[in-house]
Design a protein around this motif. Structure first.
Motif, mmCIF file in Angstrom:
data_model
loop_
_atom_site.group_PDB
_atom_site.id
_atom_site.type_symbol
_atom_site.label_atom_id
_atom_site.label_comp_id
_atom_site.label_asym_id
_atom_site.label_seq_id
_atom_site.Cartn_x
_atom_site.Cartn_y
_atom_site.Cartn_z
ATOM 1 N N PHE A 198 20.204 -3.660 -41.271
ATOM 2 C CA PHE A 198 20.942 -2.734 -40.404
ATOM 3 C C PHE A 198 20.479 -1.294 -40.613
ATOM 4 N N VAL A 199 20.363 -0.876 -41.890
ATOM 5 C CA VAL A 199 19.970 0.501 -42.198
ATOM 6 C C VAL A 199 18.544 0.785 -41.751
ATOM 7 N N VAL A 200 17.627 -0.135 -42.055
ATOM 8 C CA VAL A 200 16.225 0.065 -41.669
ATOM 9 C C VAL A 200 16.072 0.073 -40.161
ATOM 10 N N SER A 201 16.759 -0.852 -39.474
ATOM 11 C CA SER A 201 16.696 -0.897 -38.010
ATOM 12 C C SER A 201 17.237 0.385 -37.402
ATOM 13 N N LEU A 202 18.339 0.866 -37.952
ATOM 14 C CA LEU A 202 18.945 2.103 -37.461
ATOM 15 C C LEU A 202 17.983 3.271 -37.601
ATOM 16 N N ALA A 203 17.309 3.350 -38.752
ATOM 17 C CA ALA A 203 16.369 4.442 -38.995
ATOM 18 C C ALA A 203 15.158 4.348 -38.073
ATOM 19 N N MET A 204 14.616 3.144 -37.908
ATOM 20 C CA MET A 204 13.426 2.967 -37.080
ATOM 21 C C MET A 204 13.713 3.235 -35.603
ATOM 22 N N ILE A 205 14.853 2.783 -35.130
ATOM 23 C CA ILE A 205 15.203 2.996 -33.723
ATOM 24 C C ILE A 205 15.476 4.470 -33.461
ATOM 25 N N THR A 206 16.122 5.147 -34.414
ATOM 26 C CA THR A 206 16.352 6.592 -34.267
ATOM 27 C C THR A 206 15.030 7.334 -34.197
#
Length: 330
Positions: A185-193
């Motif tokens: 969740f955290v990595v996906s959130l960072a990459m999408i941002t």
């Protein structure tokens, strides 16, 4: 190895869902806006070239509103009236299909309209300001919700993959699967941002709509006013000076310094810069004016367009703030 695969699947699902969702929502609206701007440009251009139409500012505003409804987009996302006219002026100037006589005649019609726009700038209503603010908040909130939602789906996919691979893992006392899902969740959130920021930077830059431009200008004028007030100088806001009305007049000892604030960004029509400087040169010749400043957000747009003999001093906001701080405005 299985943990890396699980994490990779979750992140890949998040990015794929974000890409698909973005294209179907925000991206689709931007494409409609782009097509609406093209249709608007063609419509006004045809009438001016084929029928001798002389555009009026209110006519352009009405056409923008009509095209926005036709293509199901917002007027605040479309090109501004001035940008539409500037694009037409540029095409007429660069076109070999228009005869020299007709080109000069069309440019004359546009120049007359540009002059009237400078003399009587359009001021948006409070309702337009509120509408623009609500639209911006809605776009920002939609992007945040989309980012969080697809990240959660990616994390859930990662946990589901772990469960399908080994159902007993979720029933065990350790919380390895939970940490894995949280990490996805955290990595996906960072990459999408990061993807959203990069995409925004790469997008084609358009001049803002009339209300958006006015809101930006009002905010910048307030920033300039705060800087003058903080410096300790006495000043007047929008005083009448002959036929002119500068944004500010600074009382610097026995000298009166006129200041005009322009919230220009990176893309500024060169003709607009030149007209602004010419107007301020005329202001500098009025009685009781000892100096004139044109303050911009950035110094780059005005580079190479300073007035003759440095009558109008073109400075960025940071440079103007430094002059105020050091009491060197006069």
């Amino acid at each position: 190895m299985g943990g890396y695969l699980q994490t990779g699947i979750g992140i890949a699902v998040s990015i794929l869902l974000f890409w698909l969702s973005y294209r179907q929502t925000i991206g689709a609206k931007k494409e409609r806006t782009k097509n609406a701007n093209k249709s608007l440009h063609r419509a006004v251009m045809r009438r001016m070239v084929l029928e001798g139409y002389s555009p009026k500012y209110k006519d352009i505003s009405r056409i923008i509103e009509g095209k926005a409804r036709e293509f199901n987009t917002s007027t605040n996302d479309m090109l501004s009236e001035e940008q539409v006219l500037n694009s037409i002026f540029t095409e007429v100037f660069d076109s070999d299909l228009i005869s020299p006589d007709q080109r000069v005649e069309i440019e004359g019609r546009l120049d007359a309209l540009f002059s009237s726009m400078e003399d009587k700038p359009s001021i948006p209503t409070i309702y337009e300001f509120k509408l623009l603010k609500e639209e911006r908040k809605k776009k920002r909130d939609s992007l945040v919700v989309l980012t969080v939602a697809v990240s959660m789906v990616g994390a859930s996919t990662s946990v589901l993959y772990s469960f399908l691979k080994d159902p007993s893992a979720l029933l065990a006392s350790n919380a390895e699967w939970l940490y894995s899902g949280l990490g996805v969740f955290v990595v996906s959130l960072a990459m999408i941002t990061l993807m959203s920021i990069v995409r925004k930077e790469k997008e084609e830059i358009y001049s803002p709509s009339r209300s958006s431009s006015a809101l930006s200008a009002a905010a910048f004028e307030l920033e300039v006013a705060k800087a003058i007030d903080k410096s300790g100088y006495k000043y007047q806001a929008e005083p009448r000076v002959g036929d002119h009305r500068p944004d500010f007049i600074i009382e610097a000892g026995d000298k009166r310094i006129a200041v005009d604030a322009k919230a220009w960004g990176d893309v500024v029509p060169l003709s607009g810069i030149r007209r602004a400087i010419q107007r301020l040169e005329a202001l500098s010749r009025e009685d009781g004016i000892d100096g004139v400043y044109l303050v911009t957000k950035k110094s780059a747009p005005s580079k190479g367009f300073n007035s003759e003999n440095n009558i109008v001093k073109v400075v960025s906001m940071s440079e103007f703030t430094a002059l105020l701080k050091n009491k060197q405005v006069a």
